[in-house]
Motif scaffolding. Sequence first.
Motif, PDB file in Angstrom:
ATOM      1  N   ARG A 114      53.324   7.841 -55.094  1.00 47.68           N
ATOM      2  CA  ARG A 114      53.887   6.518 -55.383  1.00 47.68           C
ATOM      3  C   ARG A 114      55.392   6.611 -55.633  1.00 47.68           C
ATOM      4  O   ARG A 114      56.103   5.613 -55.509  1.00 47.68           O
ATOM      5  CB  ARG A 114      53.191   5.903 -56.593  1.00 47.68           C
ATOM      6  N   VAL A 115      55.849   7.814 -56.011  1.00 42.45           N
ATOM      7  CA  VAL A 115      57.271   8.016 -56.278  1.00 42.45           C
ATOM      8  C   VAL A 115      58.008   8.414 -55.010  1.00 42.45           C
ATOM      9  O   VAL A 115      59.118   7.963 -54.738  1.00 42.45           O
ATOM     10  CB  VAL A 115      57.457   9.092 -57.373  1.00 42.45           C
ATOM     11  N   LYS A 116      57.394   9.297 -54.223  1.00 37.69           N
ATOM     12  CA  LYS A 116      58.001   9.739 -52.967  1.00 37.69           C
ATOM     13  C   LYS A 116      56.951   9.696 -51.866  1.00 37.69           C
ATOM     14  O   LYS A 116      55.909  10.336 -51.973  1.00 37.69           O
ATOM     15  CB  LYS A 116      58.564  11.157 -53.088  1.00 37.69           C
ATOM     16  N   GLU A 117      57.244   8.992 -50.803  1.00 35.82           N
ATOM     17  CA  GLU A 117      56.345   8.917 -49.660  1.00 35.82           C
ATOM     18  C   GLU A 117      56.354  10.271 -48.941  1.00 35.82           C
ATOM     19  O   GLU A 117      57.410  10.741 -48.501  1.00 35.82           O
ATOM     20  CB  GLU A 117      56.806   7.810 -48.708  1.00 35.82           C
ATOM     21  N   PRO A 118      55.198  10.943 -48.820  1.00 34.92           N
ATOM     22  CA  PRO A 118      55.204  12.275 -48.214  1.00 34.92           C
ATOM     23  C   PRO A 118      55.369  12.261 -46.704  1.00 34.92           C
ATOM     24  O   PRO A 118      55.756  13.276 -46.112  1.00 34.92           O
ATOM     25  CB  PRO A 118      53.825  12.823 -48.602  1.00 34.92           C
ATOM     26  N   GLY A 119      55.084  11.144 -46.072  1.00 34.62           N
ATOM     27  CA  GLY A 119      55.111  11.080 -44.619  1.00 34.62           C
ATOM     28  C   GLY A 119      53.732  11.362 -44.059  1.00 34.62           C
ATOM     29  O   GLY A 119      53.010  12.238 -44.524  1.00 34.62           O
ATOM     30  N   SER A 120      53.355  10.611 -43.037  1.00 30.49           N
ATOM     31  CA  SER A 120      52.005  10.726 -42.496  1.00 30.49           C
ATOM     32  C   SER A 120      51.737  12.068 -41.839  1.00 30.49           C
ATOM     33  O   SER A 120      50.614  12.575 -41.874  1.00 30.49           O
ATOM     34  CB  SER A 120      51.759   9.593 -41.492  1.00 30.49           C
ATOM     35  N   LEU A 134      39.052  25.249 -47.652  1.00 27.07           N
ATOM     36  CA  LEU A 134      38.118  24.683 -48.635  1.00 27.07           C
ATOM     37  C   LEU A 134      38.764  24.543 -50.009  1.00 27.07           C
ATOM     38  O   LEU A 134      38.174  24.882 -51.033  1.00 27.07           O
ATOM     39  CB  LEU A 134      36.853  25.557 -48.741  1.00 27.07           C
ATOM     40  N   ASN A 135      39.980  24.022 -50.025  1.00 24.60           N
ATOM     41  CA  ASN A 135      40.676  23.815 -51.294  1.00 24.60           C
ATOM     42  C   ASN A 135      40.158  22.546 -51.959  1.00 24.60           C
ATOM     43  O   ASN A 135      40.425  21.437 -51.496  1.00 24.60           O
ATOM     44  CB  ASN A 135      42.182  23.716 -51.074  1.00 24.60           C
ATOM     45  N   VAL A 136      39.435  22.700 -53.035  1.00 23.76           N
ATOM     46  CA  VAL A 136      38.809  21.561 -53.716  1.00 23.76           C
ATOM     47  C   VAL A 136      39.703  20.974 -54.804  1.00 23.76           C
ATOM     48  O   VAL A 136      39.272  20.096 -55.553  1.00 23.76           O
ATOM     49  CB  VAL A 136      37.459  21.984 -54.337  1.00 23.76           C
ATOM     50  N   ASP A 137      40.939  21.435 -54.884  1.00 18.35           N
ATOM     51  CA  ASP A 137      41.790  21.088 -56.028  1.00 18.35           C
ATOM     52  C   ASP A 137      43.107  20.468 -55.585  1.00 18.35           C
ATOM     53  O   ASP A 137      44.187  20.973 -55.895  1.00 18.35           O
ATOM     54  CB  ASP A 137      42.043  22.346 -56.863  1.00 18.35           C
ATOM     55  N   ARG A 138      43.026  19.341 -54.839  1.00 20.85           N
ATOM     56  CA  ARG A 138      44.236  18.619 -54.445  1.00 20.85           C
ATOM     57  C   ARG A 138      43.946  17.123 -54.511  1.00 20.85           C
ATOM     58  O   ARG A 138      44.084  16.386 -53.548  1.00 20.85           O
ATOM     59  CB  ARG A 138      44.666  19.020 -53.035  1.00 20.85           C
ATOM     60  N   SER A 139      43.515  16.669 -55.672  1.00 19.26           N
ATOM     61  CA  SER A 139      43.088  15.278 -55.835  1.00 19.26           C
ATOM     62  C   SER A 139      44.207  14.453 -56.479  1.00 19.26           C
ATOM     63  O   SER A 139      45.241  14.974 -56.903  1.00 19.26           O
ATOM     64  CB  SER A 139      41.839  15.220 -56.714  1.00 19.26           C
ATOM     65  N   TRP A 140      43.951  13.144 -56.606  1.00 13.78           N
ATOM     66  CA  TRP A 140      44.892  12.277 -57.318  1.00 13.78           C
ATOM     67  C   TRP A 140      45.061  12.752 -58.763  1.00 13.78           C
ATOM     68  O   TRP A 140      46.148  12.658 -59.328  1.00 13.78           O
ATOM     69  CB  TRP A 140      44.372  10.842 -57.309  1.00 13.78           C
ATOM     70  N   ARG A 141      43.974  13.219 -59.346  1.00 15.04           N
ATOM     71  CA  ARG A 141      44.043  13.647 -60.750  1.00 15.04           C
ATOM     72  C   ARG A 141      44.851  14.936 -60.916  1.00 15.04           C
ATOM     73  O   ARG A 141      45.455  15.174 -61.956  1.00 15.04           O
ATOM     74  CB  ARG A 141      42.619  13.864 -61.287  1.00 15.04           C
ATOM     75  N   ASN A 142      44.833  15.777 -59.894  1.00 15.27           N
ATOM     76  CA  ASN A 142      45.477  17.080 -59.987  1.00 15.27           C
ATOM     77  C   ASN A 142      45.991  17.471 -58.603  1.00 15.27           C
ATOM     78  O   ASN A 142      45.373  18.277 -57.911  1.00 15.27           O
ATOM     79  CB  ASN A 142      44.466  18.122 -60.506  1.00 15.27           C
ATOM     80  N   TYR A 179      32.981  19.953 -46.689  1.00 14.27           N
ATOM     81  CA  TYR A 179      34.233  19.726 -47.417  1.00 14.27           C
ATOM     82  C   TYR A 179      34.438  18.222 -47.560  1.00 14.27           C
ATOM     83  O   TYR A 179      34.584  17.507 -46.567  1.00 14.27           O
ATOM     84  CB  TYR A 179      35.424  20.352 -46.673  1.00 14.27           C
ATOM     85  N   ASP A 180      34.447  17.753 -48.791  1.00 12.26           N
ATOM     86  CA  ASP A 180      34.596  16.324 -49.069  1.00 12.26           C
ATOM     87  C   ASP A 180      36.064  16.019 -49.339  1.00 12.26           C
ATOM     88  O   ASP A 180      36.600  16.383 -50.391  1.00 12.26           O
ATOM     89  CB  ASP A 180      33.732  15.939 -50.276  1.00 12.26           C
ATOM     90  N   ALA A 181      36.708  15.372 -48.388  1.00  8.99           N
ATOM     91  CA  ALA A 181      38.135  15.070 -48.503  1.00  8.99           C
ATOM     92  C   ALA A 181      38.410  13.646 -48.968  1.00  8.99           C
ATOM     93  O   ALA A 181      39.561  13.218 -49.001  1.00  8.99           O
ATOM     94  CB  ALA A 181      38.828  15.303 -47.160  1.00  8.99           C
ATOM     95  N   ALA A 182      37.371  12.911 -49.353  1.00  8.87           N
ATOM     96  CA  ALA A 182      37.557  11.501 -49.698  1.00  8.87           C
ATOM     97  C   ALA A 182      38.522  11.318 -50.863  1.00  8.87           C
ATOM     98  O   ALA A 182      39.238  10.317 -50.931  1.00  8.87           O
ATOM     99  CB  ALA A 182      36.209  10.861 -50.022  1.00  8.87           C
ATOM    100  N   ASP A 183      38.548  12.290 -51.776  1.00 12.25           N
ATOM    101  CA  ASP A 183      39.386  12.169 -52.973  1.00 12.25           C
ATOM    102  C   ASP A 183      40.702  12.924 -52.828  1.00 12.25           C
ATOM    103  O   ASP A 183      41.462  13.043 -53.782  1.00 12.25           O
ATOM    104  CB  ASP A 183      38.605  12.705 -54.186  1.00 12.25           C
ATOM    105  N   HIS A 184      40.974  13.442 -51.638  1.00 14.16           N
ATOM    106  CA  HIS A 184      42.211  14.208 -51.425  1.00 14.16           C
ATOM    107  C   HIS A 184      43.418  13.291 -51.592  1.00 14.16           C
ATOM    108  O   HIS A 184      43.430  12.151 -51.109  1.00 14.16           O
ATOM    109  CB  HIS A 184      42.194  14.824 -50.034  1.00 14.16           C
ATOM    110  N   VAL A 185      44.443  13.795 -52.283  1.00  9.07           N
ATOM    111  CA  VAL A 185      45.599  12.961 -52.600  1.00  9.07           C
ATOM    112  C   VAL A 185      46.309  12.455 -51.348  1.00  9.07           C
ATOM    113  O   VAL A 185      46.941  11.393 -51.372  1.00  9.07           O
ATOM    114  CB  VAL A 185      46.577  13.744 -53.510  1.00  9.07           C
ATOM    115  N   MET A 186      46.192  13.165 -50.233  1.00 13.74           N
ATOM    116  CA  MET A 186      46.899  12.777 -49.011  1.00 13.74           C
ATOM    117  C   MET A 186      46.081  11.885 -48.088  1.00 13.74           C
ATOM    118  O   MET A 186      46.611  11.373 -47.102  1.00 13.74           O
ATOM    119  CB  MET A 186      47.346  14.030 -48.250  1.00 13.74           C
TER     120      MET A 186
END
Length: 261
Positions: A114-120, A134-142, A179-186
């Motif tokens: 929300r602060v910086k647009e990463p680019g598509s 299989l990185n499970v640790d790149r969510s909105w929360r973390n 691999y569940d990517a639904a919660d991935h920050v990107m």
Amino acid sequence: MDQHSLRTVAATRYVTPFREGGSLPGLVEADDLGMYVLKFRGAGQGLKALTAEIIVGELARRLGFRVPELVLVDLDPELSRAEPDEEIQDLLRASQGTNLGVDYLPGSFDFNPRVKEPGSDLAARLLWLDSLVLNVDRSWRNPNMLLWHRQIWLIDHGAALIFHHRWQPGWRPAPTYRYDAADHVMMPVAGSIAEADAALRPQVTPRLISEILSLVPDEWLDPALGSPAAARDAYAAYFAARLADAPDWVAALEETRAARV
């Protein structure tokens, strides 16, 4: 940095813990006068997490992502004498030997899209990489990304390569992994993952994987598979299987992305 080895430094001063991390990483000064976030071999998932940090971090670097320099850090447990916190004393004593250091980025802060647009394009490439490993640790929360000098830097890959926590003699990679990517920050901002796959998959060659695996110290590799060479062969077999399955998991990522539009 030499593409075929990691630098080795010696910790000379323990500065402070980062208590927001579950494994209590700490800031240390080293004999090259650099400051590093120290990932302890005696903490949490131990050497498996440090191994994942090197494999995934260095793969990301070679695929064009920004990753702070990774170094091997020799830790003398005598540093614990100056530390008043008993929990940290125990951690320092349990981590004698070779640990992992991550170059400290002073003034950086947690990335927020929300602060910086990463680019598509970057978002799609990162989704592809995290799915590969299989990185499970790149969510909105973390999100495990930092913003430093207006650029996005990737950190904290110890939770990736989750399959190696279940190794035993005779292990073979599965033909497919969920691999569940639904919660991935990107995911909300990603562009075409098929295009990212076309750009990145040809770069992940057996030679590249072999070079990256050679960066992991022999003593860190799981003896359950018999030898360091056998452990490296197992990681290489995983990457070969995961890449062979890429058409299916890339299609699944595209379905998830389409559902978010």
